[in-house]
Design a protein around this motif. Structure first.
Motif, PDB file in Angstrom:
ATOM      1  N   SER A 115      -0.532  -9.833   5.268  1.00 53.76           N
ATOM      2  CA  SER A 115      -0.997 -10.342   3.535  1.00 53.76           C
ATOM      3  C   SER A 115      -1.293 -11.995   3.229  1.00 53.76           C
ATOM      4  O   SER A 115      -1.795 -11.888   3.043  1.00 53.76           O
ATOM      5  N   ALA A 116      -0.190 -12.047   4.791  1.00 47.80           N
ATOM      6  CA  ALA A 116      -0.560 -13.845   4.310  1.00 47.80           C
ATOM      7  C   ALA A 116      -1.101 -14.827   5.097  1.00 47.80           C
ATOM      8  O   ALA A 116      -1.677 -15.827   5.238  1.00 47.80           O
ATOM      9  N   LYS A 117      -1.517 -14.092   5.923  1.00 44.45           N
ATOM     10  CA  LYS A 117      -2.408 -14.619   7.226  1.00 44.45           C
ATOM     11  C   LYS A 117      -3.648 -13.819   7.161  1.00 44.45           C
ATOM     12  O   LYS A 117      -4.363 -13.851   8.158  1.00 44.45           O
ATOM     13  N   MET A 118      -4.362 -12.503   6.842  1.00 43.39           N
ATOM     14  CA  MET A 118      -5.517 -11.663   6.917  1.00 43.39           C
ATOM     15  C   MET A 118      -5.962 -11.151   5.394  1.00 43.39           C
ATOM     16  O   MET A 118      -5.218 -11.781   4.415  1.00 43.39           O
ATOM     17  N   ASN A 119      -7.111 -10.822   5.777  1.00 42.45           N
ATOM     18  CA  ASN A 119      -7.569 -10.379   4.576  1.00 42.45           C
ATOM     19  C   ASN A 119      -6.998  -8.707   4.126  1.00 42.45           C
ATOM     20  O   ASN A 119      -7.587  -7.867   4.018  1.00 42.45           O
ATOM     21  N   VAL A 120      -5.877  -9.145   3.523  1.00 42.84           N
ATOM     22  CA  VAL A 120      -4.947  -7.081   3.397  1.00 42.84           C
ATOM     23  C   VAL A 120      -4.717  -7.763   2.851  1.00 42.84           C
ATOM     24  O   VAL A 120      -4.148  -8.829   2.262  1.00 42.84           O
ATOM     25  N   LEU A 121      -4.940  -6.556   1.155  1.00 45.79           N
ATOM     26  CA  LEU A 121      -4.878  -7.018  -0.214  1.00 45.79           C
ATOM     27  C   LEU A 121      -3.806  -6.290  -0.709  1.00 45.79           C
ATOM     28  O   LEU A 121      -3.359  -6.446  -1.522  1.00 45.79           O
ATOM     29  N   GLY A 122      -3.232  -4.899  -0.204  1.00 45.28           N
ATOM     30  CA  GLY A 122      -2.180  -4.459  -0.568  1.00 45.28           C
ATOM     31  C   GLY A 122      -1.862  -3.461   0.250  1.00 45.28           C
ATOM     32  O   GLY A 122      -2.243  -3.534   1.888  1.00 45.28           O
ATOM     33  N   CYS A 123      -0.830  -1.999   0.123  1.00 39.51           N
ATOM     34  CA  CYS A 123      -0.422  -1.576   0.866  1.00 39.51           C
ATOM     35  C   CYS A 123       0.047   0.086   0.045  1.00 39.51           C
ATOM     36  O   CYS A 123       0.218  -0.250  -1.339  1.00 39.51           O
ATOM     37  N   ILE A 124      -0.434   1.182   0.036  1.00 40.05           N
ATOM     38  CA  ILE A 124      -0.194   2.240  -0.477  1.00 40.05           C
ATOM     39  C   ILE A 124       0.840   3.286   0.585  1.00 40.05           C
ATOM     40  O   ILE A 124       0.067   3.556   1.640  1.00 40.05           O
ATOM     41  N   CYS A 125       1.452   3.503  -0.042  1.00 39.31           N
ATOM     42  CA  CYS A 125       1.867   4.756   0.937  1.00 39.31           C
ATOM     43  C   CYS A 125       1.994   6.138  -0.082  1.00 39.31           C
ATOM     44  O   CYS A 125       2.594   6.292  -1.079  1.00 39.31           O
ATOM     45  N   LEU A 126       1.831   7.231   0.913  1.00 45.21           N
ATOM     46  CA  LEU A 126       1.433   8.767   0.544  1.00 45.21           C
ATOM     47  C   LEU A 126       3.244   9.237   0.412  1.00 45.21           C
ATOM     48  O   LEU A 126       2.490   9.808   1.989  1.00 45.21           O
ATOM     49  N   GLY A 127       4.308   9.065   0.047  1.00 43.91           N
ATOM     50  CA  GLY A 127       4.557   9.825   0.384  1.00 43.91           C
ATOM     51  C   GLY A 127       5.741   9.643   0.984  1.00 43.91           C
ATOM     52  O   GLY A 127       5.776   8.899   2.399  1.00 43.91           O
ATOM     53  N   TYR A 128       6.410   8.240   0.354  1.00 45.19           N
ATOM     54  CA  TYR A 128       7.239   7.224   1.266  1.00 45.19           C
ATOM     55  C   TYR A 128       8.462   8.265   1.502  1.00 45.19           C
ATOM     56  O   TYR A 128       9.689   8.904   0.975  1.00 45.19           O
ATOM     57  N   PRO A 129       8.584   7.655   2.840  1.00 42.45           N
ATOM     58  CA  PRO A 129      10.504   8.620   3.158  1.00 42.45           C
ATOM     59  C   PRO A 129      11.140   7.361   3.055  1.00 42.45           C
ATOM     60  O   PRO A 129      12.318   6.494   4.037  1.00 42.45           O
ATOM     61  N   PHE A 130      11.916   7.370   1.938  1.00 42.59           N
ATOM     62  CA  PHE A 130      12.944   6.749   1.809  1.00 42.59           C
ATOM     63  C   PHE A 130      14.673   6.714   2.329  1.00 42.59           C
ATOM     64  O   PHE A 130      15.230   6.104   2.117  1.00 42.59           O
ATOM     65  N   HIS A 131      14.469   7.841   2.714  1.00 47.53           N
ATOM     66  CA  HIS A 131      15.472   8.427   3.504  1.00 47.53           C
ATOM     67  C   HIS A 131      15.559   9.325   4.489  1.00 47.53           C
ATOM     68  O   HIS A 131      14.359  10.287   4.424  1.00 47.53           O
ATOM     69  N   PRO A 132      15.683   9.540   5.399  1.00 53.08           N
ATOM     70  CA  PRO A 132      15.990  10.301   5.912  1.00 53.08           C
ATOM     71  C   PRO A 132      16.164  11.682   5.822  1.00 53.08           C
ATOM     72  O   PRO A 132      17.117  12.693   4.854  1.00 53.08           O
ATOM     73  N   LEU A 133      15.758  13.430   5.849  1.00 53.86           N
ATOM     74  CA  LEU A 133      15.840  14.325   5.276  1.00 53.86           C
ATOM     75  C   LEU A 133      17.756  14.694   5.207  1.00 53.86           C
ATOM     76  O   LEU A 133      18.089  14.447   5.768  1.00 53.86           O
ATOM     77  N   GLY A 134      18.000  14.969   4.448  1.00 57.57           N
ATOM     78  CA  GLY A 134      19.986  15.322   4.324  1.00 57.57           C
ATOM     79  C   GLY A 134      20.419  14.226   4.528  1.00 57.57           C
ATOM     80  O   GLY A 134      21.490  14.548   4.421  1.00 57.57           O
ATOM     81  N   LYS A 135      19.961  13.405   4.381  1.00 56.24           N
ATOM     82  CA  LYS A 135      20.867  11.731   4.607  1.00 56.24           C
ATOM     83  C   LYS A 135      20.661  10.707   3.537  1.00 56.24           C
ATOM     84  O   LYS A 135      19.612  10.027   3.819  1.00 56.24           O
ATOM     85  N   PRO A 136      20.538  10.809   2.495  1.00 52.54           N
ATOM     86  CA  PRO A 136      20.394  10.008   1.120  1.00 52.54           C
ATOM     87  C   PRO A 136      21.045   8.372   1.041  1.00 52.54           C
ATOM     88  O   PRO A 136      20.670   7.664   0.534  1.00 52.54           O
TER      89      PRO A 136
END
Length: 219
Positions: A115-136
């Motif tokens: 976003s700092a150097k290109m025409n990128v406005l934002g980001c969309i995460c469809l189900g973010y993997p905040f942690h691996p399964l079973g490893k919170p």
């Protein structure tokens, strides 16, 4: 329109070239760019006026040819492939980057830089993997705590990689907004007793994503 690109990096394009912005979406670790989830998101967003480009990382493209499952490429290679796709699109129109699970994580790691150097406005995460399964305890949130780029995370309330009760305890940047998919899992599929359907949650995800993109363009 759903057009398959023959470029070295396989791509699918939905929507009109006259759209005000392109959503560049990457797939998750285990399912390709034409999975039912990715297809529903791309076609739904195209129907409401956006141009959507899906692409495949190298390991998934090879897997499509060989028919043999393989682990994802390492993060530097994933980021490089994503960067190359952004470079090919950002010169044409504004771009919102994102993806499903791992694809969204890669996008979020690149968002501030791009976003700092290109025409990128934002980001969309469809189900973010905040942690691996079973490893919170193995959180993937360090960059999200300082994110400067507007980022929307759509998350199932019962996502095994970040349930609502877990995620609400994390420190996230004020530029990161969360939208909870009722009773949804990692792909937003609700429980049977919720009274909701998978299609309804997917449609809601399209609506939330489209509204986020509209806000980005109007700001």
């Amino acid at each position: 329109m759903n057009k398959l690109s023959m470029d070295p990096t396989p791509r699918l394009v939905n929507g009109s070239s006259a759209a005000p912005a392109t959503l560049l979406l990457a797939h998750g670790a285990g399912a390709a760019m034409d999975s039912p989830f990715m297809t529903a998101m791309a076609s739904g967003l195209a129907e409401v006026g956006w141009r959507v480009v899906r692409f495949e990382f190298s390991y998934m493209a090879k897997q499509r040819i060989s028919g043999k499952r393989s682990p994802p490429d390492r993060m530097p290679k994933l980021k490089q492939v994503f960067l190359e796709q952004v470079e090919s699109e950002a010169a044409l129109r504004p771009v919102i980057i994102g993806g499903k699970s791992m694809g969204g994580r890669v996008a979020s790691l690149l968002a501030d830089e791009l976003s700092a150097k290109m025409n990128v406005l934002g980001c969309i995460c469809l189900g973010y993997p905040f942690h691996p399964l079973g490893k919170p305890q193995q959180l993937r949130t360090e960059h999200l705590a300082v994110q400067k780029t507007p980022t929307l995370i759509l998350q199932g309330e019962r996502d095994g990689m970040g349930r609502q009760d877990e995620v609400e305890t994390y420190t996230l940047s004020p530029m990161v907004s969360l939208q909870w998919m009722p009773a949804g899992d990692h792909s937003f599929k609700p429980t049977r007793n919720s009274g909701l359907t998978e299609t309804e949650n997917w449609t809601a995800a399209v609506t939330h994503s489209s509204n986020f993109c509209k806000r980005l363009l109007s700001s």
